[in-house]
Design a protein around this motif. Structure first.
Motif, PDB file in Angstrom:
ATOM      1  N   ALA A 103       1.052  -1.241  -0.044  1.00 28.10           N
ATOM      2  CA  ALA A 103      -0.016  -0.359   0.105  1.00 28.10           C
ATOM      3  C   ALA A 103       0.759   1.246   0.151  1.00 28.10           C
ATOM      4  O   ALA A 103       0.254   2.385  -0.460  1.00 28.10           O
ATOM      5  CB  ALA A 103      -0.946  -0.081   1.230  1.00 28.10           C
ATOM      6  N   ARG A 104       2.013   1.128   0.576  1.00 31.90           N
ATOM      7  CA  ARG A 104       2.986   2.274   0.733  1.00 31.90           C
ATOM      8  C   ARG A 104       3.414   2.727  -0.895  1.00 31.90           C
ATOM      9  O   ARG A 104       3.775   3.675  -0.787  1.00 31.90           O
ATOM     10  CB  ARG A 104       3.946   2.094   1.731  1.00 31.90           C
ATOM     11  N   TYR A 105       3.435   1.586  -1.603  1.00 38.68           N
ATOM     12  CA  TYR A 105       4.138   2.029  -2.952  1.00 38.68           C
ATOM     13  C   TYR A 105       3.237   2.097  -4.192  1.00 38.68           C
ATOM     14  O   TYR A 105       3.545   2.012  -5.258  1.00 38.68           O
ATOM     15  CB  TYR A 105       5.248   0.599  -3.102  1.00 38.68           C
ATOM     16  N   GLY A 106       2.006   2.784  -3.805  1.00 37.74           N
ATOM     17  CA  GLY A 106       1.127   3.191  -4.718  1.00 37.74           C
ATOM     18  C   GLY A 106       0.127   1.842  -5.372  1.00 37.74           C
ATOM     19  O   GLY A 106       0.051   1.870  -6.483  1.00 37.74           O
ATOM     20  N   VAL A 107      -0.377   1.065  -4.522  1.00 39.31           N
ATOM     21  CA  VAL A 107      -1.670   0.121  -4.849  1.00 39.31           C
ATOM     22  C   VAL A 107      -2.746   1.099  -5.340  1.00 39.31           C
ATOM     23  O   VAL A 107      -3.211   1.888  -4.577  1.00 39.31           O
ATOM     24  CB  VAL A 107      -1.809  -0.715  -3.721  1.00 39.31           C
ATOM     25  N   PRO A 108      -3.180   0.878  -6.661  1.00 34.64           N
ATOM     26  CA  PRO A 108      -4.184   1.796  -7.224  1.00 34.64           C
ATOM     27  C   PRO A 108      -5.488   1.333  -6.241  1.00 34.64           C
ATOM     28  O   PRO A 108      -5.761   0.340  -6.054  1.00 34.64           O
ATOM     29  CB  PRO A 108      -4.201   1.351  -8.496  1.00 34.64           C
ATOM     30  N   ALA A 109      -6.482   2.570  -6.278  1.00 33.66           N
ATOM     31  CA  ALA A 109      -7.643   2.440  -5.550  1.00 33.66           C
ATOM     32  C   ALA A 109      -8.610   1.514  -6.645  1.00 33.66           C
ATOM     33  O   ALA A 109      -8.372   1.623  -8.103  1.00 33.66           O
ATOM     34  CB  ALA A 109      -8.199   3.693  -5.460  1.00 33.66           C
ATOM     35  N   GLN A 110      -9.668   0.701  -6.404  1.00 34.92           N
ATOM     36  CA  GLN A 110     -10.386   0.167  -7.133  1.00 34.92           C
ATOM     37  C   GLN A 110     -11.610   0.849  -7.470  1.00 34.92           C
ATOM     38  O   GLN A 110     -12.758   0.289  -8.228  1.00 34.92           O
ATOM     39  CB  GLN A 110     -10.941  -1.215  -6.484  1.00 34.92           C
ATOM     40  N   ASP A 111     -11.760   2.196  -7.253  1.00 34.54           N
ATOM     41  CA  ASP A 111     -13.166   2.632  -7.459  1.00 34.54           C
ATOM     42  C   ASP A 111     -13.233   3.136  -8.936  1.00 34.54           C
ATOM     43  O   ASP A 111     -14.664   3.290  -9.240  1.00 34.54           O
ATOM     44  CB  ASP A 111     -12.898   4.034  -6.645  1.00 34.54           C
ATOM     45  N   ARG A 112     -12.373   3.168  -9.565  1.00 35.55           N
ATOM     46  CA  ARG A 112     -12.546   3.691 -11.239  1.00 35.55           C
ATOM     47  C   ARG A 112     -12.161   2.435 -11.951  1.00 35.55           C
ATOM     48  O   ARG A 112     -11.970   2.512 -13.353  1.00 35.55           O
ATOM     49  CB  ARG A 112     -11.953   4.630 -11.447  1.00 35.55           C
ATOM     50  N   LYS A 113     -12.053   1.323 -11.587  1.00 35.58           N
ATOM     51  CA  LYS A 113     -11.781   0.124 -12.402  1.00 35.58           C
ATOM     52  C   LYS A 113     -12.821  -0.603 -13.136  1.00 35.58           C
ATOM     53  O   LYS A 113     -13.834  -0.787 -12.543  1.00 35.58           O
ATOM     54  CB  LYS A 113     -10.869  -1.107 -11.525  1.00 35.58           C
ATOM     55  N   LYS A 114     -12.729  -1.064 -14.056  1.00 38.74           N
ATOM     56  CA  LYS A 114     -13.524  -1.888 -14.945  1.00 38.74           C
ATOM     57  C   LYS A 114     -13.950  -3.089 -14.544  1.00 38.74           C
ATOM     58  O   LYS A 114     -13.115  -3.784 -14.109  1.00 38.74           O
ATOM     59  CB  LYS A 114     -13.265  -1.547 -16.535  1.00 38.74           C
ATOM     60  N   GLY A 115     -15.247  -3.121 -14.464  1.00 40.79           N
ATOM     61  CA  GLY A 115     -15.649  -4.552 -14.013  1.00 40.79           C
ATOM     62  C   GLY A 115     -16.146  -4.740 -12.399  1.00 40.79           C
ATOM     63  O   GLY A 115     -16.672  -5.744 -12.046  1.00 40.79           O
ATOM     64  N   GLN A 116     -15.757  -3.643 -11.900  1.00 36.32           N
ATOM     65  CA  GLN A 116     -16.014  -3.282 -10.398  1.00 36.32           C
ATOM     66  C   GLN A 116     -17.735  -3.040 -10.045  1.00 36.32           C
ATOM     67  O   GLN A 116     -18.054  -2.177 -10.948  1.00 36.32           O
ATOM     68  CB  GLN A 116     -14.981  -2.573  -9.598  1.00 36.32           C
ATOM     69  N   VAL A 117     -18.123  -3.624  -9.371  1.00 32.44           N
ATOM     70  CA  VAL A 117     -19.512  -3.152  -9.110  1.00 32.44           C
ATOM     71  C   VAL A 117     -19.348  -2.245  -8.046  1.00 32.44           C
ATOM     72  O   VAL A 117     -19.100  -1.843  -6.915  1.00 32.44           O
ATOM     73  CB  VAL A 117     -20.422  -4.201  -7.996  1.00 32.44           C
TER      74      VAL A 117
END
Length: 327
Positions: free
Chosen positions: A306-320
């Motif tokens: 998480a410290r090294y830039g794990v992307p958030a899943q809020d704008r990822k395709k296929g996510q509810v």
């Protein structure tokens, strides 16, 4: 070029005192635009006043009146600079010079913080200067005082020339009753937890407050009125609406601020002492190595990576993205 220097550009040879003297403030003939606008508005007011005065005169007096004894524009003060006058680049109309602190205002900030011992927060609220800028002024003024004590030369003429070309926020003299406002000092900072896209549905019968909105983003996120730099200004406005005396309000706020400052200093001291106890120091002849126990599973907000830039899943395709249930 010489035709322009001897014509419209001649006004820049000896600039207007107290003005930035940018090109955009003058027309093609070298006339100050805001002065001509002011004179036109004054002409309209003079004409209206003349018509009212003429209506009160008799027809014989109107015939005797001198037609050139009206609309005297000499001696009128030049209006202050507007946003259109603060564009130094004529081809870039979106850039406007921002005001800087005058030398008197910077001296006053340094005097209140260093000599009088006032807190940075109180100085920021009184003078209308953001707290980070107050800290920067105190640090730079300390360096300037140190250079003067060591006999180093200061670029005072250069600083004076730069200040003459920029809009300046001055410190009002005593007795005027005016208050300094350089910038907005109570803007809400953007918290890292609020940068993700969030859908949080609630029932219509629920009273959803700013505290609930903060907890929706993060359990530890405070509401907006507690995260602003000067929450005491909100309390001051609330007390004023309750028709309380100003002396009582100021006294209560001062006691509250002193208690908050003492609690913050105690918390910082405890945090430093705890960190010193947790860090193991090994000294050598040249270096001092410091070792600290760290768990990789607890690093960051969600563990390893998480410290090294794990992307958030809020704008990822296929996510509810739309919630499937109401809390």
């Amino acid at each position: 070029m010489f035709r322009w220097l001897n014509g419209p550009g001649a006004v820049f040879r000896d600039g207007l005192p107290g003005s930035t003297n940018y090109l955009n403030a003058y027309d093609g003939n070298g006339n100050l635009i805001r002065a001509s606008r002011s004179s036109k508005s004054d002409e309209g007011e003079d004409n209206k006043r003349k018509s009212r005065d003429d209506s009160e005169l008799s027809p014989e007096d109107q015939q005797k009146r001198d037609p050139f004894d009206v609309n005297v524009a000499s001696g009128r003060p030049i209006p202050k600079e507007q946003a259109d006058d603060l564009m130094p680049f004529p081809l870039n109309r979106h850039f406007r010079s921002q005001a800087v602190l005058s030398e008197e205002l910077r001296d006053e900030v340094y005097r209140r913080v260093v000599d009088m011992g006032q807190s940075v927060r109180s100085v920021s609220a009184d003078l209308g200067v953001e707290m980070r800028r107050v800290g920067a002024v105190v640090r730079l003024k300390s360096i300037e005082k140190d250079w003067e004590a060591k006999g180093k030369r200061l670029a005072t003429p250069y600083a004076r020339a730069v200040l003459s070309m920029l809009p300046v926020t001055t410190y009002p003299s005593s007795g005027t009753g005016s208050r300094t406002t350089h910038e907005s000092v109570n803007d809400l900072p953007v918290h890292r937890a609020t940068t993700v896209q969030l859908f949080h549905p609630v029932s219509e019968s629920r009273h959803f407050t700013r505290t609930d909105a903060g907890r929706a983003f993060s359990p530890d996120l405070l509401p907006a009125e507690k995260r602003i730099p000067h929450p005491e200004m909100v309390e001051l406005a609330k007390c004023a609406m309750e028709n309380r005396g100003r002396d009582d309000i100021v006294r209560d706020l001062r006691e509250k601020l002193e208690k908050e400052e003492a609690d913050k200093l105690a918390l910082d001291r405890e945090r430093r002492e705890r960190r010193q106890r947790e860090v193991k120091k090994v000294g050598t002849q040249r270096w001092e190595f410091r070792f600290e126990d760290v768990s990789a599973e607890d690093a960051g907000r969600k563990g390893l990576g998480a410290r090294y830039g794990v992307p958030a899943q809020d704008r990822k395709k296929g996510q509810v993205k739309i919630p499937t249930r109401v809390t």
